[in-house]
Design an enzyme around this catalytic site. Structure first.
Site, PDB file in Angstrom:
ATOM      1  N   ASP A  36       4.165  52.936  44.074  1.00  0.00           N
ATOM      2  CA  ASP A  36       3.751  51.811  44.901  1.00  0.00           C
ATOM      3  C   ASP A  36       3.425  52.245  46.333  1.00  0.00           C
ATOM      4  O   ASP A  36       3.682  53.386  46.742  1.00  0.00           O
ATOM      5  CB  ASP A  36       4.853  50.742  44.921  1.00  0.00           C
ATOM      6  CG  ASP A  36       4.860  49.912  43.649  1.00  0.00           C
ATOM      7  OD1 ASP A  36       3.902  50.012  42.877  1.00  0.00           O
ATOM      8  OD2 ASP A  36       5.833  49.158  43.434  1.00  0.00           O
ATOM      9  N   LYS A  58       0.272  47.650  46.233  1.00  0.00           N
ATOM     10  CA  LYS A  58      -0.257  46.331  46.554  1.00  0.00           C
ATOM     11  C   LYS A  58       0.057  46.010  48.008  1.00  0.00           C
ATOM     12  O   LYS A  58       1.218  45.903  48.386  1.00  0.00           O
ATOM     13  CB  LYS A  58       0.365  45.265  45.640  1.00  0.00           C
ATOM     14  CG  LYS A  58       0.053  45.472  44.163  1.00  0.00           C
ATOM     15  CD  LYS A  58       0.816  44.505  43.274  1.00  0.00           C
ATOM     16  CE  LYS A  58       0.520  44.758  41.812  1.00  0.00           C
ATOM     17  NZ  LYS A  58       1.336  43.887  40.927  1.00  0.00           N
ATOM     18  N   MET A 172       8.872  39.930  53.024  1.00  0.00           N
ATOM     19  CA  MET A 172       7.466  39.508  52.984  1.00  0.00           C
ATOM     20  C   MET A 172       7.259  38.158  53.682  1.00  0.00           C
ATOM     21  O   MET A 172       6.572  37.276  53.174  1.00  0.00           O
ATOM     22  CB  MET A 172       6.974  39.439  51.532  1.00  0.00           C
ATOM     23  CG  MET A 172       7.035  40.767  50.807  1.00  0.00           C
ATOM     24  SD  MET A 172       6.708  40.664  49.035  1.00  0.00           S
ATOM     25  CE  MET A 172       8.269  39.988  48.419  1.00  0.00           C
TER      26      MET A 172
END
Length: 256
Positions: A36, A58, A172
């Site tokens: 990732d 991502k 996030m």
């Protein structure tokens, strides 16, 4: 041909030295490494030179590969008898979609294992000197995501979290900070509640900005806080200042 093994591995919060021994062993013997965005390059260098490295990270609003494609690659390489490592930042089962990938593997009959990692909430809070729990101050904490799977605000009950936990850790959440701040304040959480923004926690580029809930959005703008960043809200944030003051006093007494 015998089927291989997929190891779903947590790489930890950023500092490569915080990875587990078991996780490192899997990386060092991998045939295929799917990794990732937030995985440290030093960990990738530990894989064998001949290992196939596949980036599937991502970023907010920018996915290099769909989740469905990641699942198909894991199944395909393991079906060829390869040792596959799916390397994720933090812990794979905490906002890492590791559970989804494990289900794909189980449904395909592919052997797999899950190797936990230090999640960002734990690693970053510790490196920032902010205890998530502290006697007499915080006996509960919650980890939530500020952004949903569609990239928009998550369906979190901020009204309940405002009063049900002592320390709130938000992953996030930077892009949704104005809404999160407003929801918590409208739900009755004091604007004076201590808070912290921690950018790139546990790494050499770590930045820690402290203030109050009422100041969070303005601080994120004035300090130009970018992802990856963690938000911590609660009285335990004040322990950091106490620790820093005591450390500085000790240093002064030693040099004096």
């Amino acid at each position: 041909m015998s089927r291989g093994l997929v190891s779903i591995v947590g790489a930890g919060p950023g500092d490569p030295e915080l990875i587990t021994v078991k996780a490192m062993r899997r990386i060092q013997t991998a045939d295929v490494l799917l990794y990732d965005r937030l995985v440290n390059d030093d960990l990738l260098a530990e894989a064998p030179e001949a290992a196939l490295r596949i980036y599937c990270g991502k970023a907010p609003g920018l996915h290099s590969m769909s989740q469905e494609m990641i699942g198909r690659l894991l199944v395909a390489h393991a079906a060829e008898g390869k040792q596959v490592v799916r390397l994720k930042g933090g812990d794979p089962f905490i906002f890492g979609r590791g559970g989804e990938e494990a289900l794909v593997l189980a449904e395909a009959g592919i052997p797999f294992e899950v190797i936990p990692g230090i999640t960002s909430a734990v690693g970053t809070s510790a490196s920032s000197l902010i205890p998530l729990t502290h006697r007499g101050v915080a006996s509960t904490f919650a980890c939530v995501t500020g952004t949903g799977s569609d990239g928009r605000v998550s369906f979190v009950r901020w009204d309940l979290l405002a009063h049900s936990v002592d320390t709130l850790v938000i992953y996030m959440g930077i892009s949704q900070l104005p809404l999160i701040q407003r929801e918590l304040l409208q739900s009755g959480k004091s604007s004076c509640t201590p808070a912290a923004l921690i950018e790139r926690g546990t790494t050499a580029n770590e930045r820690i900005i402290t203030g109050t809930l009422g100041q969070l959005h303005a601080l994120s703008i004035s300090e130009k806080v970018n992802n990856p960043a963690l938000i911590i809200i609660g009285e335990a944030v004040l322990v950091r200042e106490q620790l820093i003051q005591l450390q500085q006093a000790a240093d002064t007494s030693m040099t004096g």
